[in-house]
Design a protein around this motif. Structure first.
Motif, mmCIF file in Angstrom:
data_model
loop_
_atom_site.group_PDB
_atom_site.id
_atom_site.type_symbol
_atom_site.label_atom_id
_atom_site.label_comp_id
_atom_site.label_asym_id
_atom_site.label_seq_id
_atom_site.Cartn_x
_atom_site.Cartn_y
_atom_site.Cartn_z
ATOM 1 N N GLY A 14 -26.731 88.509 61.249
ATOM 2 C CA GLY A 14 -25.762 89.581 61.069
ATOM 3 C C GLY A 14 -24.353 89.093 60.823
ATOM 4 O O GLY A 14 -23.499 89.857 60.363
ATOM 5 N N ASP A 15 -24.096 87.821 61.101
ATOM 6 C CA ASP A 15 -22.768 87.241 60.897
ATOM 7 C C ASP A 15 -22.672 86.422 59.611
ATOM 8 O O ASP A 15 -21.624 85.828 59.336
ATOM 9 N N LEU A 16 -23.763 86.354 58.836
ATOM 10 C CA LEU A 16 -23.725 85.592 57.590
ATOM 11 C C LEU A 16 -22.729 86.224 56.626
ATOM 12 O O LEU A 16 -22.619 87.449 56.542
ATOM 13 N N THR A 17 -22.014 85.401 55.904
ATOM 14 C CA THR A 17 -21.042 85.900 54.934
ATOM 15 C C THR A 17 -21.765 86.393 53.687
ATOM 16 O O THR A 17 -22.942 86.076 53.463
ATOM 17 N N SER A 18 -21.067 87.140 52.868
ATOM 18 C CA SER A 18 -21.669 87.615 51.620
ATOM 19 C C SER A 18 -22.059 86.431 50.734
ATOM 20 O O SER A 18 -23.076 86.476 50.042
ATOM 21 N N GLU A 19 -21.285 85.345 50.790
ATOM 22 C CA GLU A 19 -21.617 84.158 50.002
ATOM 23 C C GLU A 19 -22.903 83.507 50.519
ATOM 24 O O GLU A 19 -23.741 83.061 49.734
ATOM 25 N N GLN A 20 -23.067 83.462 51.835
ATOM 26 C CA GLN A 20 -24.284 82.894 52.404
ATOM 27 C C GLN A 20 -25.497 83.759 52.066
ATOM 28 O O GLN A 20 -26.565 83.234 51.712
ATOM 29 N N LEU A 21 -25.341 85.061 52.152
ATOM 30 C CA LEU A 21 -26.436 85.968 51.800
ATOM 31 C C LEU A 21 -26.774 85.852 50.316
ATOM 32 O O LEU A 21 -27.943 85.903 49.931
ATOM 33 N N GLN A 22 -25.752 85.671 49.491
ATOM 34 C CA GLN A 22 -25.990 85.480 48.059
ATOM 35 C C GLN A 22 -26.796 84.206 47.825
ATOM 36 O O GLN A 22 -27.740 84.195 47.031
ATOM 37 N N GLY A 23 -26.454 83.133 48.528
ATOM 38 C CA GLY A 23 -27.189 81.880 48.383
ATOM 39 C C GLY A 23 -28.644 82.008 48.799
ATOM 40 O O GLY A 23 -29.544 81.513 48.113
ATOM 41 N N ILE A 24 -28.881 82.679 49.919
ATOM 42 C CA ILE A 24 -30.254 82.917 50.381
ATOM 43 C C ILE A 24 -31.014 83.730 49.335
ATOM 44 O O ILE A 24 -32.162 83.423 48.999
ATOM 45 N N SER A 25 -30.361 84.755 48.799
ATOM 46 C CA SER A 25 -30.998 85.613 47.793
ATOM 47 C C SER A 25 -31.309 84.826 46.527
ATOM 48 O O SER A 25 -32.379 84.997 45.928
ATOM 49 N N GLN A 26 -30.407 83.966 46.115
ATOM 50 C CA GLN A 26 -30.628 83.162 44.910
ATOM 51 C C GLN A 26 -31.805 82.207 45.103
ATOM 52 O O GLN A 26 -32.632 82.050 44.207
ATOM 53 N N THR A 27 -31.891 81.605 46.288
ATOM 54 C CA THR A 27 -33.024 80.729 46.577
ATOM 55 C C THR A 27 -34.328 81.508 46.514
ATOM 56 O O THR A 27 -35.303 81.077 45.883
ATOM 57 N N SER A 28 -34.348 82.677 47.142
ATOM 58 C CA SER A 28 -35.551 83.508 47.149
ATOM 59 C C SER A 28 -35.963 83.896 45.734
ATOM 60 O O SER A 28 -37.131 83.770 45.357
ATOM 61 N N CYS A 29 -34.998 84.336 44.945
ATOM 62 C CA CYS A 29 -35.304 84.758 43.570
ATOM 63 C C CYS A 29 -35.797 83.593 42.716
ATOM 64 O O CYS A 29 -36.677 83.769 41.872
ATOM 65 N N GLY A 30 -35.251 82.401 42.943
ATOM 66 C CA GLY A 30 -35.718 81.228 42.207
ATOM 67 C C GLY A 30 -37.171 80.910 42.514
ATOM 68 O O GLY A 30 -37.962 80.619 41.611
ATOM 69 N N VAL A 31 -37.537 80.980 43.786
ATOM 70 C CA VAL A 31 -38.927 80.739 44.181
ATOM 71 C C VAL A 31 -39.827 81.813 43.571
ATOM 72 O O VAL A 31 -40.906 81.520 43.039
ATOM 73 N N LEU A 32 -39.381 83.061 43.620
ATOM 74 C CA LEU A 32 -40.180 84.158 43.058
ATOM 75 C C LEU A 32 -40.418 83.966 41.566
ATOM 76 O O LEU A 32 -41.529 84.209 41.073
ATOM 77 N N ARG A 33 -39.397 83.545 40.844
ATOM 78 C CA ARG A 33 -39.562 83.295 39.397
ATOM 79 C C ARG A 33 -40.642 82.254 39.146
ATOM 80 O O ARG A 33 -41.468 82.399 38.245
ATOM 81 N N ASN A 34 -40.639 81.193 39.962
ATOM 82 C CA ASN A 34 -41.635 80.134 39.801
ATOM 83 C C ASN A 34 -43.039 80.574 40.203
ATOM 84 O O ASN A 34 -44.021 80.060 39.665
ATOM 85 N N MET A 35 -43.133 81.508 41.130
ATOM 86 C CA MET A 35 -44.446 81.963 41.605
ATOM 87 C C MET A 35 -45.080 82.982 40.669
ATOM 88 O O MET A 35 -46.286 83.196 40.729
ATOM 89 N N GLY A 36 -44.291 83.635 39.841
ATOM 90 C CA GLY A 36 -44.847 84.605 38.899
ATOM 91 C C GLY A 36 -44.696 86.035 39.361
ATOM 92 O O GLY A 36 -44.231 86.310 40.465
ATOM 93 N N PRO A 37 -45.116 86.970 38.512
ATOM 94 C CA PRO A 37 -44.861 88.393 38.752
ATOM 95 C C PRO A 37 -45.743 89.045 39.812
ATOM 96 O O PRO A 37 -45.524 90.197 40.156
ATOM 97 N N GLU A 38 -46.700 88.326 40.366
ATOM 98 C CA GLU A 38 -47.587 88.944 41.356
ATOM 99 C C GLU A 38 -46.871 89.265 42.661
ATOM 100 O O GLU A 38 -47.319 90.132 43.403
ATOM 101 N N ILE A 39 -45.795 88.556 42.957
ATOM 102 C CA ILE A 39 -45.062 88.782 44.205
ATOM 103 C C ILE A 39 -43.670 89.294 43.860
ATOM 104 O O ILE A 39 -43.014 88.766 42.966
#
Length: 90
Positions: A14-39
């Motif tokens: 709950g104390d993560l900054t918007s920049e930290q949340l953006q970084g987490i989101s970018q990491t997640s989206c990168g993994v999702l792109r590599n895994m394909g559209p099923e997830i």
């Protein structure tokens, strides 16, 4: 496609900054792109020490693989049986 709620224990989430949340989101989206559209990541709720994520995926194993590749905890993975809301009462 099955829907899952993932509980991730992230101390101080709950104390993560918007920049930290953006970084987490970018990491997640990168993994999702590599895994394909099923997830698919639908959205997440950030609370004091946890993040609750909603995903569409064919199975729990794919959710676990996303967590492993992204370096995210996936402490509890729950398959959604049904969704209700105020209109259910009508």
């Amino acid at each position: 496609m099955p829907k899952y709620v993932i509980e991730r224990e992230v101390p101080g989430a709950g104390d993560l900054t918007s920049e930290q949340l953006q970084g987490i989101s970018q990491t997640s989206c990168g993994v999702l792109r590599n895994m394909g559209p099923e997830i698919q990541w639908v959205h997440s709720y950030v609370t004091g020490n946890k993040i609750y994520c909603v995903y569409n995926a064919p199975n729990e194993e794919m959710i676990k693989e996303h967590a492993t590749q992204g370096g995210f905890p996936a402490n509890v993975i729950s398959k959604v049986s049904t969704i209700i809301d105020p209109t259910t009462a009508e």
